[in-house]
Every structure is written in structure tokens, then in C-alpha cells.
Scaffold this active site. Sequence first.
Site, PDB file in Angstrom:
ATOM      1  N   ARG A 216       0.177  -1.266   0.129  1.00 57.33           N
ATOM      2  CA  ARG A 216      -0.372  -0.378   0.347  1.00 57.33           C
ATOM      3  C   ARG A 216       1.080   1.559   0.049  1.00 57.33           C
ATOM      4  NH1 ARG A 216      -3.864  -3.444   2.936  1.00 57.33           N
ATOM      5  NH2 ARG A 216      -2.555  -2.879   4.808  1.00 57.33           N
ATOM      6  N   PHE A 238     -10.768  -5.633  -6.479  1.00 58.15           N
ATOM      7  CA  PHE A 238     -11.516  -6.049  -4.647  1.00 58.15           C
ATOM      8  C   PHE A 238     -10.852  -5.314  -3.286  1.00 58.15           C
ATOM      9  CE2 PHE A 238      -9.702  -8.458  -8.208  1.00 58.15           C
ATOM     10  CZ  PHE A 238     -10.803  -9.049  -8.770  1.00 58.15           C
ATOM     11  N   ASP A 260     -16.218  -3.646  -5.559  1.00 57.90           N
ATOM     12  CA  ASP A 260     -15.891  -5.015  -4.325  1.00 57.90           C
ATOM     13  C   ASP A 260     -17.522  -5.552  -4.754  1.00 57.90           C
ATOM     14  OD1 ASP A 260     -13.979  -6.189  -2.003  1.00 57.90           O
ATOM     15  OD2 ASP A 260     -15.724  -6.740  -1.839  1.00 57.90           O
ATOM     16  N   SER A 261     -17.722  -6.963  -3.720  1.00 53.96           N
ATOM     17  CA  SER A 261     -18.713  -7.272  -4.310  1.00 53.96           C
ATOM     18  C   SER A 261     -19.331  -7.230  -2.416  1.00 53.96           C
ATOM     19  CB  SER A 261     -18.678  -8.886  -4.671  1.00 53.96           C
ATOM     20  OG  SER A 261     -17.260  -9.639  -3.861  1.00 53.96           O
ATOM     21  N   ASP A 310      -6.474  -7.433  -6.931  1.00 47.63           N
ATOM     22  CA  ASP A 310      -6.422  -7.545  -5.659  1.00 47.63           C
ATOM     23  C   ASP A 310      -7.282  -9.249  -4.481  1.00 47.63           C
ATOM     24  OD1 ASP A 310      -4.831  -8.909  -3.144  1.00 47.63           O
ATOM     25  OD2 ASP A 310      -5.417  -7.085  -1.656  1.00 47.63           O
ATOM     26  N   CYS A 350      -2.317 -14.256  -4.077  1.00 47.70           N
ATOM     27  CA  CYS A 350      -2.137 -14.217  -2.972  1.00 47.70           C
ATOM     28  C   CYS A 350      -2.451 -15.936  -2.782  1.00 47.70           C
ATOM     29  CB  CYS A 350      -3.428 -14.034  -1.347  1.00 47.70           C
ATOM     30  SG  CYS A 350      -4.313 -13.932  -1.538  1.00 47.70           S
TER      31      CYS A 350
END
Length: 406
Positions: A216, A238, A260-261, A310, A350
Site C-alpha cells: 500500500r 477487490f 468489490d462484491s 488484489d 495470494c
Amino acid sequence: MSEPAAIIHPRRLKAIERRHPWVFSGAIAGVEGDPEDGALVTVRSDAGKFLARGYWNSRSSIRLRLLTWDESETIDEGFWRARLQRAIQARAVDNRIHQHGTANAYRLVNAENDGLPGLVVDRYGDWLVMQALTFGIDARKAQIAAILMDLLNPAGVYERSDVDIRQKEGLPPSMGVLAGQPPPDLIEIDENGRRFLVDVWRGHKTGFYLDQRENRAIVGDWFRWDDQAQERVVLNAFAYTGGFAVYALGSLAQRVINVDSSTDALALARQNIALNGFATSDEDFVEGDVFEVLRYYRDTGRQFDMIILDPPKFAQSPQQAETAARGYKDINWLGFRLLKPGGVLVTFSCSGGVSEDLFQKIVFGALIDAGREAQIVRRLFQASDHPVALTFPEGAYLKGLLCRVW
Ligand code: SAH
């Protein structure tokens, strides 16, 4: 009564001698005694040589997690205290050396990588949040919480062991106060001078993606030296609770579109951006599926100066790497297409099952299909409070590339 013992197949000694902390069921030739799940077990060769000592779980294919290779080391209260102290001390030293001491939220204990298999402890201001990922740690969590109270005097230790991998250990999810006071609904943390509200009760993992802290900061530095009086627009895909957005707005990015969801994640992202003094509008928060939203931007000819990708773990295991690869390729292909010439793609995986090498190949494939040109400006990794034991390469899971694109 002597400690139960596990006898290792002659052909499976090497990994243990090389100090890998996991022993799979197939490596065990026999058992002496009747170890209960979570109990301490001595690990020996069939010639009777001491190899290691660890804790047992008959329900997991990782039958043993090793704690020591030193026969004289006993696993008692003093052992857990010393290991915890070592992990905590390492973070304190790192903070002094690297001068990133303004963060009051970071990982204190990184499981196998800190010689404490199955144990994660994160600090959020005055509170500690613990994850007991294995049977052996679950059985000792009250003792570990008591030692943490004694060493660090936090307001409380809260448990967030609601993780899927506990199923493989034969454990249900477990959440609640282990010691001290319950945490407030939201804990305000300070990260490099940015403020964030963290929901340690319901948020992902222990509440915040601490592993992205240094990345970040890299994103936050990106437009700092940019002297062109151009409007810089960032797409934060994301977005979760707006971590990257707050840093991007703190540099010269004028606008960040967060996708984002999750409604709750976006609501907290909006609060976090406001908390840091930046203005937002409703259009900056897009609730939806990134795969679809990126296609919509492609169809409508939207372009961005920076795109951050991400995503959550697409591969839960190395077997799922191929399916995961398709997902990574798709979003990266769209990402490349949506960047202005000279724009920047910041892309992550990730998934432990997707190696750094494979990830770079996937991003390369996406670039070729997108018909763009790009260079890697920086390789990105999990933050330094998430170190990787050299004996445990599985500990390296977060990888990323910062690419300049033409
Ligand atoms: N970058 C964030 C962490 C992202 S975590 C940070 O630094 O804090 C991954 C996020 O992706 C979660 O918030 C989850 O809600 C969201 N997500 C998962 N699948 C998605 C999808 N298909 N479309 C949009 N968002 C998704």
C-alpha cells in the site's frame, strides 16, 4: 510415563532432518503409545535416533507439526513463552530499524515461520486477535492467551478461528474472547499515518489485510513525483475496506474507483476514506463482480492511470492452480486493456499454490493477448511482519508485480 513416539520411514527422514515442520501420515511407519490429538510426541528414526518433537493430530493428513529438533528442549509453559517473546521481539527490532514504527497494527506471530506452527497473532492497537489453525494450538489457546496478556498487557485477546483449514484438522470454527475485554465494534488503527477502522469481529482474516501494508505504501508513493497537472484516476479492484484507496488518494491520485462484491466492505471503505479527509462521491464505490465490471469498462471505453488487482485466493491448493490461472489471466488481460499508455498495473496473487514464477507467466500471457507492452518495475511480496522461514517455503504466499504499461 514416557512420551508417545512416532517412528519415521527411512526414506522420509530427509525433510525432518532439513527441519520442515510438517510430517505427513505417509511418513510415519509406526507409533509407540497412544497419543491423543494435540498431545506431544517424540519423533524417532527406526534405529531409535531422536529426530524432533511435535504435536499430534490423527484427524489431519499433516499428522505432526514439529516444535523442536533439540532433544533437551521440553515443551512446557517456558517454551511457549520463549517462542512468543522471540516473535514479538523480532517485530520490535524491525520497527526500530526500518522506521515504519507508526503502524500499531501488524502480525506478531506468523505460525510455522515463527516456530509456532498453527498460531497466528495480529495486533490491532490495544487488542490482539488470535487464530488457532491446528488441533495442537486449539488445545493450548487459553495458555497462550494468558502468556500474551502477561507479555504485552493488551486490553484483550480475541479469537477469530473461523477459517476453512480447521476442517482439515477436525475442528469447528471458534470465535470469542480468550482473555481480557471484548474488542469494540470497530478498532481504529494507525498505519503509516493513515487511519483505518477495522472490524475484528466480522472482517476478513483477523480484520484487515496486514500483509499488504508495505505494498500500500509503494502505491501511495507512486504519483508523488508526478508533476504533470493531469487528473490521475485509479481503479482499485477487490477494494475490501479501501486500504489501497486511502494511500492512492494521499499521493496525487484525484479519484479512486473502488470495486468489490461486498456491501459491508465498501461501506467501511467509504468510512475509511472519509476518516482520512478525502472527499468521495457515490460513483467511487461500485458493488459488483470485478470480472463483469472490468468488461463493462472495456465496452464503454473507460481508461485508468493505475489499476490494482488484489483478488481473493483463486487456488485453495496446488491442484487448483490451473483453474486459478484462468481467473488471474482474465482479470489481468482486462487490466492491461484498460490502462492508459504509461499507466501502471499493480497485480497480486495470494494463492500459495500459484508460485511467483507461474504468476509471472500468467501475467505475461495476459499481456500478449491484450496486445500491450509492459515492464516489471517492482516485484512485490508480503509485508516484513509476515516473514518466511527458510525451512518452510510454503510460508511465501503473497506475490505481486508492479508493471508500467504502454
Ligand atoms: N486490497 C484489499 C484486500 C482485498 S481482499 C486490502 O488491501 O485491504 C479481496 C476482496 O475481494 C474482498 O473484499 C472480497 O469481498 C472481494 N471479492 C471477492 N471476489 C470478488 C469478485 N468476484 N468481484 C468483486 N469483489 C470480489
